[in-house]
Design an enzyme around this catalytic site. Structure first.
Site, PDB file in Angstrom:
ATOM      1  N   CYS A  96       3.292  -1.089  28.771  1.00 23.21           N
ATOM      2  CA  CYS A  96       3.838  -2.247  29.483  1.00 23.21           C
ATOM      3  C   CYS A  96       4.660  -1.709  30.658  1.00 23.21           C
ATOM      4  O   CYS A  96       5.518  -0.841  30.470  1.00 23.21           O
ATOM      5  CB  CYS A  96       4.683  -3.086  28.536  1.00 23.21           C
ATOM      6  SG  CYS A  96       3.711  -3.622  27.108  1.00 23.21           S
ATOM      7  N   CYS A 141       8.597  -1.521  30.716  1.00 24.32           N
ATOM      8  CA  CYS A 141       9.274  -1.033  29.513  1.00 24.32           C
ATOM      9  C   CYS A 141       9.462   0.480  29.557  1.00 24.32           C
ATOM     10  O   CYS A 141       8.513   1.225  29.805  1.00 24.32           O
ATOM     11  CB  CYS A 141       8.455  -1.420  28.278  1.00 24.32           C
ATOM     12  SG  CYS A 141       9.075  -0.698  26.742  1.00 24.32           S
ATOM     13  N   CYS A 151      17.451  -4.090  25.532  1.00 19.72           N
ATOM     14  CA  CYS A 151      16.007  -4.247  25.303  1.00 19.72           C
ATOM     15  C   CYS A 151      15.176  -3.471  26.296  1.00 19.72           C
ATOM     16  O   CYS A 151      15.351  -3.629  27.498  1.00 19.72           O
ATOM     17  CB  CYS A 151      15.642  -5.703  25.589  1.00 19.72           C
ATOM     18  SG  CYS A 151      15.463  -6.667  24.187  1.00 19.72           S
TER      19      CYS A 151
HETATM   20  N1  SAH Z   1       6.488  -3.252  21.044  1.00 13.84           N
HETATM   21  C1  SAH Z   1       7.043  -4.501  20.660  1.00 13.84           C
HETATM   22  C2  SAH Z   1       8.514  -4.430  20.290  1.00 13.84           C
HETATM   23  C3  SAH Z   1       9.448  -3.575  21.124  1.00 13.84           C
HETATM   24  S1  SAH Z   1       9.979  -4.174  22.672  1.00 13.84           S
HETATM   25  C4  SAH Z   1       6.830  -5.532  21.732  1.00 13.84           C
HETATM   26  O1  SAH Z   1       6.404  -5.166  22.820  1.00 13.84           O
HETATM   27  O2  SAH Z   1       7.038  -6.706  21.453  1.00 13.84           O
HETATM   28  C5  SAH Z   1      11.142  -5.484  22.367  1.00 13.84           C
HETATM   29  C6  SAH Z   1      11.190  -6.518  23.514  1.00 13.84           C
HETATM   30  O3  SAH Z   1      11.825  -5.993  24.700  1.00 13.84           O
HETATM   31  C7  SAH Z   1       9.798  -6.955  23.968  1.00 13.84           C
HETATM   32  O4  SAH Z   1       9.731  -8.329  24.200  1.00 13.84           O
HETATM   33  C8  SAH Z   1       9.642  -6.194  25.256  1.00 13.84           C
HETATM   34  O5  SAH Z   1       8.648  -6.762  26.047  1.00 13.84           O
HETATM   35  C9  SAH Z   1      11.035  -6.304  25.834  1.00 13.84           C
HETATM   36  N2  SAH Z   1      11.305  -5.341  26.903  1.00 13.84           N
HETATM   37  C10 SAH Z   1      10.735  -4.145  27.113  1.00 13.84           C
HETATM   38  N3  SAH Z   1      11.266  -3.546  28.201  1.00 13.84           N
HETATM   39  C11 SAH Z   1      12.194  -4.387  28.696  1.00 13.84           C
HETATM   40  C12 SAH Z   1      13.103  -4.324  29.792  1.00 13.84           C
HETATM   41  N4  SAH Z   1      13.173  -3.241  30.554  1.00 13.84           N
HETATM   42  N5  SAH Z   1      13.937  -5.366  29.994  1.00 13.84           N
HETATM   43  C13 SAH Z   1      13.904  -6.436  29.173  1.00 13.84           C
HETATM   44  N6  SAH Z   1      13.078  -6.551  28.114  1.00 13.84           N
HETATM   45  C14 SAH Z   1      12.225  -5.545  27.873  1.00 13.84           C
HETATM   46 FE1  SF4 Z   2       4.951  -2.573  25.458  1.00  7.76          FE
HETATM   47 FE2  SF4 Z   2       7.272  -1.285  25.297  1.00  7.76          FE
HETATM   48 FE3  SF4 Z   2       6.519  -2.956  23.319  1.00  7.76          FE
HETATM   49 FE4  SF4 Z   2       5.244  -0.601  23.686  1.00  7.76          FE
HETATM   50  S1  SF4 Z   2       7.391  -0.874  23.105  1.00  7.76           S
HETATM   51  S2  SF4 Z   2       4.291  -2.595  23.326  1.00  7.76           S
HETATM   52  S3  SF4 Z   2       5.271  -0.387  25.918  1.00  7.76           S
HETATM   53  S4  SF4 Z   2       7.014  -3.518  25.434  1.00  7.76           S
END
Ligand code: SAH
Ligand code: SF4
Length: 396
Positions: free
Chosen positions: A140, A143, A371
């Protein structure tokens, strides 16, 4: 909160305890697996269930790690247990405490890998954000964890061990005989740390079953939320085999944008995801599915996006609430957080349509615990920026 208030950090430099040769760690075994292990050690079959109950309570209800303390077992049996088994949880390497009380732990697991665990205290509850993998296979583009390659899945013991470690740190194991304290500092679990929990389904399930077991940590399934980026074939199993609440990293309202932000969308698109959510057996008005939506300036935050989001949810009749997450920036991130006015306007459209639209307050930003900011700094395996951009379809 003042920006320059001090941050405390204790770095624990204790050397890692090596696992003692050939012994099985009891932490993370299901009740049935523990029963088999005790029988294999020589426990008579007809006693095995009772022995599991006893050992289980010591480990998960009282938080004990030493067989010698299990005083309702015969001395010789305790010695036999110690010969065959260990009770081990991941080692805390460091703990940082944010100005807002958020705690970020770095824990080391077998092989020397590290994952992050975050504790978020609130007025009436405390939430532990647990990791399920070291790194993540998905990329993603917003992330931080997504820039780190998947190193490995965590075992069930390493997942439930994060909860046990936090209970140690919060000094939350009850004392036998003391009156039951109903106010818990650690009352909720979110599987929102590093990794995609539905790509490590069995271990996540076993760990959550242990955390829910009434003879132990006994967290209600309603206080556990699993967040997934949208691994469609595993969604129904989450309801059937774990029974916890579900959150979806939705983040975009067209396939074109979601393909870039959450590349798993190329495998299972928005329509397929919504169909799976509509069928999530536990979803009802009292147990709504949380749609997580990260607010990225100029990317997914228009009024039209808000209207489309509502339209998707309505069309599929999904009991939902929409959690808006202001983007948490990290070094080199290719996006900016939407302005507060934009986030409020977006939230208002959703609210007017009759859905709850809380805006998540970023917690622990000063210690990079918010997050999507998690990534173990010591981990060497990095995805290249080119690889991330190529996979996300972003212009380089
Ligand atoms: N892999 C799982 C759970 C971990 S991420 C998932 O993707 O759902 C937990 C949450 O934080 C997810 O909704 C993700 O999209 C969000 N997230 C990831 N990076 C972020 C960022 N830089 N700022 C805000 N939310 C973020
Ligand atoms: Fe996507 Fe980050 Fe969740 Fe992995 S941990 S699925 S890269 S948001």
């Amino acid at each position: 909160m003042s920006a320059d208030a001090p941050i405390t950090q204790d770095v624990l430099t204790l050397p890692r305890k090596l696992p003692e040769g050939g012994k099985t760690n009891l932490v993370g075994l299901t009740r049935d697996q523990m029963r088999q292990a005790l029988i294999a050690m020589g426990t008579p079959e007809k006693q095995a269930k009772m022995r599991v109950n006893q050992v289980w309570q010591w480990i998960y209800q009282w938080g004990r790690r030493d067989f010698a303390e299990m005083t309702n077992l015969a001395k010789a049996y305790r010695a036999q247990l110690a010969e065959h088994f260990t009770i081990e949880i991941p080692e805390m390497v460091s703990r940082q405490v944010s100005t807002d009380g958020t705690r970020k732990y770095l824990v080391r697991i077998a092989g020397g890998h590290e994952v992050e665990v975050v504790y978020i205290p609130e007025e009436d509850r405390g939430t532990l954000c647990v990791s399920s993998q070291v790194g993540c296979t998905l990329t993603c583009s917003f992330c931080h964890t997504g820039t780190q390659k998947l190193v490995r899945n965590l075992t069930a013991g390493e997942i439930v061990g994060q909860i046990m470690m936090a209970r140690d740190d919060l000094d939350e194991w009850p004392t036998p005989g003391a009156p039951k304290d109903e106010t818990r500092r650690l009352s909720n679990i979110v599987l929102m740390g590093m990794g995609e929990p539905l790509y490590n389904f069995d271990n996540v399930r076993d760990a959550m079953k242990i955390a829910m077991d009434p003879e132990g940590i006994s967290l209600s399934r309603r206080r556990i939320t699993l967040s997934t980026s949208g691994v469609v074939p595993e969604i129904a199993r989450t309801a059937d085999e774990i029974g916890c609440l579900l959150a979806i990293s939705f983040h975009a309202t067209t396939d074109e944008t979601r393909d870039k932000l959450v590349p798993i969308n190329k495998r299972w698109n928005i329509e397929e995801l919504l169909t799976a959510l509509a069928a999530y057996p536990k979803a009802s008005n009292s147990e709504r599915i949380t749609f997580e939506y990260v607010m990225l300036d100029g990317v997914n935050d228009s009024d039209a996006d808000a209207h489309r989001l509502i339209e998707h949810i309505r069309r599929h009749k999904i009991p939902a609430k929409i959690n808006l997450i202001p983007f948490n920036e990290w070094p080199g991130a290719p996006y900016k957080r939407s302005s507060n006015n934009r986030i409020r306007a977006f939230a208002n459209i959703i609210y007017q349509a009759g859905y709850a639209s809380p805006i998540r307050t970023p917690r622990g930003e000063d210690i990079m615990a918010a997050c999507g900011q998690l990534k173990s700094a010591t981990e060497r395996a990095r995805k290249s920026r080119k690889q991330i951009e190529a996979e996300a379809g972003l212009p380089s």
